[in-house]
Design an enzyme around this catalytic site. Structure first.
Site, PDB file in Angstrom:
ATOM      1  N   GLY A 267      -7.373   1.403  12.350  1.00  0.00           N
ATOM      2  CA  GLY A 267      -8.075   1.964  11.379  1.00  0.00           C
ATOM      3  C   GLY A 267      -8.469   0.966  10.140  1.00  0.00           C
ATOM      4  N   ASN A 271      -3.975  -6.975   4.733  1.00  0.00           N
ATOM      5  CA  ASN A 271      -3.889  -8.309   4.197  1.00  0.00           C
ATOM      6  C   ASN A 271      -4.157  -8.096   2.795  1.00  0.00           C
ATOM      7  OD1 ASN A 271      -4.128  -8.862   7.471  1.00  0.00           O
ATOM      8  ND2 ASN A 271      -6.237  -8.437   6.933  1.00  0.00           N
ATOM      9  N   GLU A 304      -4.523   1.728   3.248  1.00  0.00           N
ATOM     10  CA  GLU A 304      -4.637   0.390   3.135  1.00  0.00           C
ATOM     11  C   GLU A 304      -4.367  -0.414   1.834  1.00  0.00           C
ATOM     12  OE1 GLU A 304      -3.938  -0.984   6.019  1.00  0.00           O
ATOM     13  OE2 GLU A 304      -4.665   0.921   7.145  1.00  0.00           O
ATOM     14  N   GLU A 326       5.271   1.340   6.468  1.00  0.00           N
ATOM     15  CA  GLU A 326       4.096   2.529   6.866  1.00  0.00           C
ATOM     16  C   GLU A 326       4.343   3.985   6.553  1.00  0.00           C
ATOM     17  OE1 GLU A 326       1.491   1.534   8.014  1.00  0.00           O
ATOM     18  OE2 GLU A 326       1.613  -0.632   8.837  1.00  0.00           O
TER      19      GLU A 326
END
Length: 607
Positions: A267, A271, A304, A326
């Site tokens: 998905g 970074n 993210e 996560e």
């Protein structure tokens, strides 16, 4: 296949302060020149192990500018490079040739698409992709400041992006272009990223609470003409503001780039400063967005971004600690969704995800959240929502405000360091003054407890006795049960437990379940009540809304009409519809049977 176990983990032998990486980009391969500044943890000369893929070609290696002969190192079968001895402090330079992987076939390293010239070249390094690019200690507990110089043909790679902030750009001879990026925040190699090619962008700006200007670039392959990023831009800014207001966590760079890669293997990928997103999750492909597609964009995009603190600035010691980055990030993106959309929608979404994901494809209970002895380290990944619900349960037990303060102080305490779930639990215990040893079994055991709730109303004593029983696990679990009691006309009873002192009682109670069987007696219940159990999906347990809580059809009607908890109103309605449909099917079968009986010829009378 190599077996990786938690017991095999050992800290790395060296500290790396600074990495200088030059990447000479070509269409099908790249030449990487990596310089690392090393300091031995022992303070003495020692061997140095650098991870490398078996397909990564070694060109040269020097230590303090002195080339190493073949007898000074060993190239291992798996591709790793073992330097037999390096000084306690030294600079190591390694030049290598990295073949690009094929987009949609390979999942890690530098990837490109030979079929589509317009497709950008990009990287994916989590978990072990950087070793396909350069020789380096490719593990999450080794962080360094990265300076990256990208060099490539200006016609093929007009845009070159990497982590951090762009510090220099120049046109070189022979049609080449150079772009230099500096990331001031130390990061492990799995967070390294590059994207190069024909890209166009939508630009935005965000001002942090401290007054810093952040330039936001949402990039797409130039051939995609219908990308609409307005919704994604708006929700990203909302997430940035919420993290500041709610958690005191400010974005730390002056640049934030996001690049859409059609067919990306996940998905998104968090970074540092260069988030890579799969095509649907920034808006492309949704010509006519619907609530479901907008929800996907909202969740994945915010997830993210929230990794900037839970995963990037505070990262994991090893890959067995995936829950810390996560699940904690999923918990944060769920909290933001509840704030930005509606609490009940978030609870329904999480309930459906957890209910769907408690078993694997073979029908077996889902793997525990943290393995001690997996067959492969990759198995430490698990359903994100399951881990987020464990963290949410911990928050309910600790108290919402106390837990929020504990989380914020944990992140600031471990900023720019590597940590794990034990450190997190210890910090929560320290800040709350509680012992959560029993709760920790949620991290290691497969099964969820089966819970039954039985209620008895005493008309004379005006008390309601509720018995909560749990089974199906090795030992009793520790979990919260948020509940309420409603009268037959829909009013909620104040909940006062027998033996409690003090005035005032709330209509919501958070009970702590720690034993196989617990009894709670509520006073002042003047009429027969209807139980509203596990409000807002307060615990990830197996329980039937009717049989498991002693409810009947009339109770469902009361909850649907009057429960102040919207999640339980929804669940009561879902249960009522299911039962009504089942009763209707049974009635249709009964009527059909009677019809067939009437059509059967009657036996003739004997003569």
């Amino acid at each position: 296949m190599t077996v990786t176990r938690l017991s095999d983990y050992k800290p790395f032998t060296h500290d790396i302060g600074h990495v200088h990486l030059i990447v000479n980009l070509q269409k099908k391969c790249s030449i990487t020149q990596l310089r690392m500044e090393l300091a031995s943890c022992s303070g003495e000369s020692s061997p140095l192990l650098l991870n490398g893929d078996s397909n990564l070609a070694l060109i040269s290696i020097t230590v303090d500018s002195v080339p190493l002969g073949k007898d000074a190192f060993t190239r291992m079968e798996n591709g790793d490079l073992l330097l037999h001895s390096v000084p306690a402090r030294c600079v190591v330079d390694v030049v290598a040739k990295s073949a690009h992987g094929i987009h949609a076939k390979s999942k890690e390293g530098i990837l490109h698409s030979p079929k589509h010239p317009w497709f950008p070249t990009y990287t994916q390094c989590e978990r072990e992709g950087f070793r396909k690019i350069a020789f380096f200690p490719d593990r999450p507990d080794v962080s360094a400041i990265f300076d990256v110089t990208m060099v490539g043909n200006a016609e093929h790679f007009p845009i070159m992006l990497s982590n951090g902030e762009k510090t220099h750009e120049a046109v070189l001879k022979n049609g080449l272009k150079m772009v230099r990026w500096h990331d001031p925040v130390p990061k492990p190699s799995y967070l390294f990223a590059m994207v190069a090619g024909h890209l166009s962008k939508m630009e935005g700006e965000f001002t942090t609470k401290s007054g810093k200007k952040v330039t936001i670039g949402m990039w797409k392959p130039a051939h995609i003409h219908h990308a609409k990023y307005h919704y994604a831009m708006r929700k990203l800014k909302a997430a940035m503001r919420w993290d500041e207001d709610e958690n005191g966590l400010e974005y730390d760079l002056s640049t934030l780039n996001l690049v859409e890669i059609p067919g990306f293997c996940a998905g998104g990928m968090e970074n540092k400063g260069l988030i890579i997103m799969g095509a649907p999750y920034m808006g492309t492909g949704y010509d006519k967005p619907n609530p479901e597609s907008l929800s996907y964009i909202h969740s994945v995009l915010s997830h993210e971004f929230f990794h900037n603190w839970t995963g990037n600035r505070v990262t994991v010691t090893n890959w067995f600690e995936t829950m810390l980055k996560e699940s904690l990030t999923t918990y944060r993106d769920r909290q933001f969704y509840a704030y930005d959309k509606a609490h009940v929608l978030e609870r329904i979404y999480s309930y459906k995800n957890v209910t769907w994901s408690v078993t694997d494809d073979d029908g077996k209970p889902l793997k525990p959240n943290r393995y001690k002895n997996p067959n492969d380290v990759g198995n430490s990944y698990f359903k994100y929502c399951k881990g987020a619900e464990i963290i949410r349960m911990l928050g309910l037990l600790a108290g919402e405000e106390t837990f929020k303060e504990a989380l914020s102080s944990f992140l600031k305490k471990h900023d720019q360091s590597h940590t794990g779930i034990e450190d997190f639990m210890s910090h929560v215990e320290e800040k709350t003054g509680r012992n959560f040893t029993q709760f920790k079994s949620w991290f290691t055991e497969r099964k969820h407890p089966d819970v039954m709730v039985d209620g008895r109303w005493d008309e004379k004593a005006h008390t309601y006795t509720m018995t909560v029983s749990q089974s199906g696990t090795k030992s009793p679990r520790h979990f919260p049960m948020v509940m309420g009691l409603l009268s037959q006309d829909g009013k909620e009873f104040p909940l006062h437990l027998q033996g409690e002192t003090g005035k005032g009682a709330a209509i919501f109670r958070t009970l702590e379940i720690t034993k196989k069987k617990q009894i709670f007696v509520f006073e002042g219940i003047s009429s027969k009540p209807t139980l509203s159990p596990f409000r807002s999906f307060s615990a990830m347990v197996n329980t039937s809304f009717m049989a498991g809580a002693g409810l009947d059809i009339e109770d469902l009607k009361i909850l649907m009409a009057h429960d102040s908890d919207d999640f339980n109103r929804w669940r009561a309605a879902q249960t009522y519809i299911k039962i009504s449909s089942q009763l209707q099917r049974e009635e249709e079968v009964r009527l059909e049977k009677r019809k067939q009986e009437r059509l059967q010829p009657r036996p003739s009378a004997p003569t």
